[in-house]
Write a protein that holds these residues in place. Structure first.
Motif, PDB file in Angstrom:
ATOM      1  N   MET A  81     -19.809  57.207  90.544  1.00 11.95           N
ATOM      2  CA  MET A  81     -20.479  57.090  89.255  1.00 11.95           C
ATOM      3  C   MET A  81     -21.273  58.357  88.947  1.00 11.95           C
ATOM      4  SD  MET A  81     -23.186  54.052  90.160  1.00 11.95           S
ATOM      5  CE  MET A  81     -24.282  54.069  88.762  1.00 11.95           C
ATOM      6  N   HIS A  82     -21.510  58.575  87.676  1.00 12.13           N
ATOM      7  CA  HIS A  82     -22.203  59.758  87.172  1.00 12.13           C
ATOM      8  C   HIS A  82     -23.676  59.431  86.917  1.00 12.13           C
ATOM      9  CE1 HIS A  82     -18.513  62.180  85.865  1.00 12.13           C
ATOM     10  NE2 HIS A  82     -18.050  61.117  86.513  1.00 12.13           N
ATOM     11  N   PRO A  83     -24.507  60.449  86.724  1.00  6.90           N
ATOM     12  CA  PRO A  83     -25.909  60.190  86.373  1.00  6.90           C
ATOM     13  C   PRO A  83     -26.040  59.270  85.156  1.00  6.90           C
ATOM     14  CG  PRO A  83     -25.658  62.473  86.991  1.00  6.90           C
ATOM     15  CD  PRO A  83     -24.259  61.875  86.934  1.00  6.90           C
ATOM     16  N   TRP A  84     -25.151  59.409  84.187  1.00  6.08           N
ATOM     17  CA  TRP A  84     -25.186  58.546  83.011  1.00  6.08           C
ATOM     18  C   TRP A  84     -25.124  57.083  83.426  1.00  6.08           C
ATOM     19  CZ3 TRP A  84     -22.306  54.754  80.776  1.00  6.08           C
ATOM     20  CH2 TRP A  84     -22.575  54.449  79.434  1.00  6.08           C
ATOM     21  N   ALA A  88     -30.056  51.380  84.912  1.00  7.56           N
ATOM     22  CA  ALA A  88     -31.510  51.240  84.763  1.00  7.56           C
ATOM     23  C   ALA A  88     -31.856  50.593  83.422  1.00  7.56           C
ATOM     24  CB  ALA A  88     -32.187  52.601  84.894  1.00  7.56           C
ATOM     25  N   LEU A  89     -31.140  50.981  82.366  1.00 11.19           N
ATOM     26  CA  LEU A  89     -31.400  50.405  81.049  1.00 11.19           C
ATOM     27  C   LEU A  89     -31.201  48.899  81.061  1.00 11.19           C
ATOM     28  CD1 LEU A  89     -32.033  50.621  78.039  1.00 11.19           C
ATOM     29  CD2 LEU A  89     -29.601  51.138  77.661  1.00 11.19           C
ATOM     30  N   ARG A  90     -30.116  48.443  81.674  1.00 12.81           N
ATOM     31  CA  ARG A  90     -29.866  46.994  81.732  1.00 12.81           C
ATOM     32  C   ARG A  90     -30.999  46.263  82.437  1.00 12.81           C
ATOM     33  NH1 ARG A  90     -23.969  46.981  83.988  1.00 12.81           N
ATOM     34  NH2 ARG A  90     -24.578  49.055  84.609  1.00 12.81           N
ATOM     35  N   HIS A  91     -31.536  46.859  83.488  1.00 10.97           N
ATOM     36  CA  HIS A  91     -32.594  46.192  84.244  1.00 10.97           C
ATOM     37  C   HIS A  91     -33.946  46.297  83.541  1.00 10.97           C
ATOM     38  CE1 HIS A  91     -30.050  44.827  87.407  1.00 10.97           C
ATOM     39  NE2 HIS A  91     -29.407  45.966  87.301  1.00 10.97           N
ATOM     40  N   HIS A  99     -40.471  51.781  78.259  1.00 10.90           N
ATOM     41  CA  HIS A  99     -39.564  52.142  79.350  1.00 10.90           C
ATOM     42  C   HIS A  99     -38.114  52.102  78.862  1.00 10.90           C
ATOM     43  CE1 HIS A  99     -42.681  50.564  82.505  1.00 10.90           C
ATOM     44  NE2 HIS A  99     -43.145  51.556  81.779  1.00 10.90           N
ATOM     45  N   VAL A 100     -37.767  51.068  78.108  1.00  9.87           N
ATOM     46  CA  VAL A 100     -36.419  50.940  77.560  1.00  9.87           C
ATOM     47  C   VAL A 100     -36.116  52.148  76.668  1.00  9.87           C
ATOM     48  CG1 VAL A 100     -34.995  49.608  75.932  1.00  9.87           C
ATOM     49  CG2 VAL A 100     -36.243  48.429  77.756  1.00  9.87           C
ATOM     50  N   ASP A 101     -37.047  52.494  75.801  1.00 17.97           N
ATOM     51  CA  ASP A 101     -36.850  53.633  74.899  1.00 17.97           C
ATOM     52  C   ASP A 101     -36.677  54.932  75.680  1.00 17.97           C
ATOM     53  OD1 ASP A 101     -37.046  51.924  72.750  1.00 17.97           O
ATOM     54  OD2 ASP A 101     -39.126  52.469  72.271  1.00 17.97           O
ATOM     55  N   HIS A 102     -37.448  55.107  76.745  1.00 15.18           N
ATOM     56  CA  HIS A 102     -37.339  56.320  77.562  1.00 15.18           C
ATOM     57  C   HIS A 102     -35.961  56.413  78.204  1.00 15.18           C
ATOM     58  CE1 HIS A 102     -38.205  59.542  80.345  1.00 15.18           C
ATOM     59  NE2 HIS A 102     -37.738  58.775  81.307  1.00 15.18           N
ATOM     60  N   LYS A 108     -33.199  54.958  77.223  1.00 17.62           N
ATOM     61  CA  LYS A 108     -32.219  55.197  76.159  1.00 17.62           C
ATOM     62  C   LYS A 108     -32.193  56.676  75.780  1.00 17.62           C
ATOM     63  CE  LYS A 108     -32.049  50.712  73.861  1.00 17.62           C
ATOM     64  NZ  LYS A 108     -32.408  49.942  72.651  1.00 17.62           N
ATOM     65  N   GLN A 109     -33.361  57.291  75.695  1.00 16.11           N
ATOM     66  CA  GLN A 109     -33.438  58.711  75.370  1.00 16.11           C
ATOM     67  C   GLN A 109     -32.738  59.547  76.441  1.00 16.11           C
ATOM     68  OE1 GLN A 109     -34.391  60.396  72.641  1.00 16.11           O
ATOM     69  NE2 GLN A 109     -33.699  62.223  73.712  1.00 16.11           N
ATOM     70  N   ARG A 110     -32.993  59.231  77.706  1.00 17.49           N
ATOM     71  CA  ARG A 110     -32.344  59.972  78.804  1.00 17.49           C
ATOM     72  C   ARG A 110     -30.821  59.824  78.724  1.00 17.49           C
ATOM     73  NH1 ARG A 110     -32.235  63.486  81.053  1.00 17.49           N
ATOM     74  NH2 ARG A 110     -32.142  63.094  83.269  1.00 17.49           N
ATOM     75  N   LEU A 111     -30.346  58.638  78.353  1.00 18.76           N
ATOM     76  CA  LEU A 111     -28.903  58.436  78.221  1.00 18.76           C
ATOM     77  C   LEU A 111     -28.304  59.368  77.173  1.00 18.76           C
ATOM     78  CD1 LEU A 111     -28.462  54.594  78.568  1.00 18.76           C
ATOM     79  CD2 LEU A 111     -27.261  56.331  79.891  1.00 18.76           C
ATOM     80  N   THR A 112     -29.028  59.589  76.085  1.00 18.48           N
ATOM     81  CA  THR A 112     -28.502  60.478  75.035  1.00 18.48           C
ATOM     82  C   THR A 112     -28.465  61.930  75.502  1.00 18.48           C
ATOM     83  OG1 THR A 112     -30.633  60.928  73.959  1.00 18.48           O
ATOM     84  CG2 THR A 112     -29.411  58.965  73.220  1.00 18.48           C
ATOM     85  N   GLU A 113     -29.249  62.261  76.510  1.00 20.36           N
ATOM     86  CA  GLU A 113     -29.305  63.632  77.011  1.00 20.36           C
ATOM     87  C   GLU A 113     -28.236  63.922  78.061  1.00 20.36           C
ATOM     88  OE1 GLU A 113     -33.286  63.753  78.501  1.00 20.36           O
ATOM     89  OE2 GLU A 113     -34.168  63.629  76.496  1.00 20.36           O
TER      90      GLU A 113
END
Length: 171
Positions: free
Chosen positions: A94-97, A103-106, A140-143, A145-150
């Motif tokens: 798996m990739h960092p994404w 993490a987002l799901r949890h 935390h969820v927003d953070h 999500k932001q990391r996922l877009t990066e």
């Protein structure tokens, strides 16, 4: 979470804060374990992603003083802590994404836990604290999500190991 949490186990804001601290500590521990596993698998980018997640959970845990109280012996969710990443959802390629998606799901499960508690607890003090914790989890969820877009989205065939295992090693 497969079973309904036992919200009756949370009788005070001190109970809830202790539970929240334990959630963050356990999550950080699990992410550190995953980081080590991915390092052993020579997937250093994903190991670093799990380390980043562990450090974030450590910061979240530090927000709760040790004096917040002792968590109840039986957690409201039983053995299925909403913030602990499921090891069955992990693949060595798996990739960092994927790490941040997991993490987002949890984080979303933790948000749901606090949100429901904020409306269903029979204790006004717990409802108020749960509402504050739900708002915190939204951050935390927003953070995440932001990391996922990066992060780059993995290719469709990310799980294919073209090198495969070398069963004839040592010949």
């Amino acid at each position: 979470m497969s079973k309904e949490p036992d919200f009756g186990a949370v009788r005070s804001s001190a109970d809830l804060l202790a539970i929240a601290r334990v959630m963050e500590e356990r999550s950080a521990e699990r992410y550190r374990e995953m980081a080590v596993a991915f390092e052993v698998a020579c997937n250093l980018d994903t190991a670093n992603a799990f380390r980043e997640l562990a450090e974030g959970e450590d910061r979240h845990a530090a927000d709760f003083p040790a004096l917040a109280g002792q968590p109840p012996r039986v957690m409201p969710w039983g053995e299925e802590d909403p913030e602990i990443a499921d090891p069955d959802a992990v693949h060595y390629l798996m990739h960092p994404w994927h790490a941040f998606d997991l993490a987002l799901r949890h984080e979303e499960k933790a948000l749901a836990f606090f949100s429901v508690l904020a409306t269903q607890s029979s204790h006004a003090e717990v409802r108020a604290e749960a509402a504050r914790l739900a708002e915190r989890e939204r951050g935390h969820v927003d953070h995440v999500k932001q990391r996922l877009t990066e992060l780059p989205v993995p290719p469709r065939d990310w799980y294919v190991d073209e090198d495969g295992p070398n069963w004839e090693a040592g010949d």
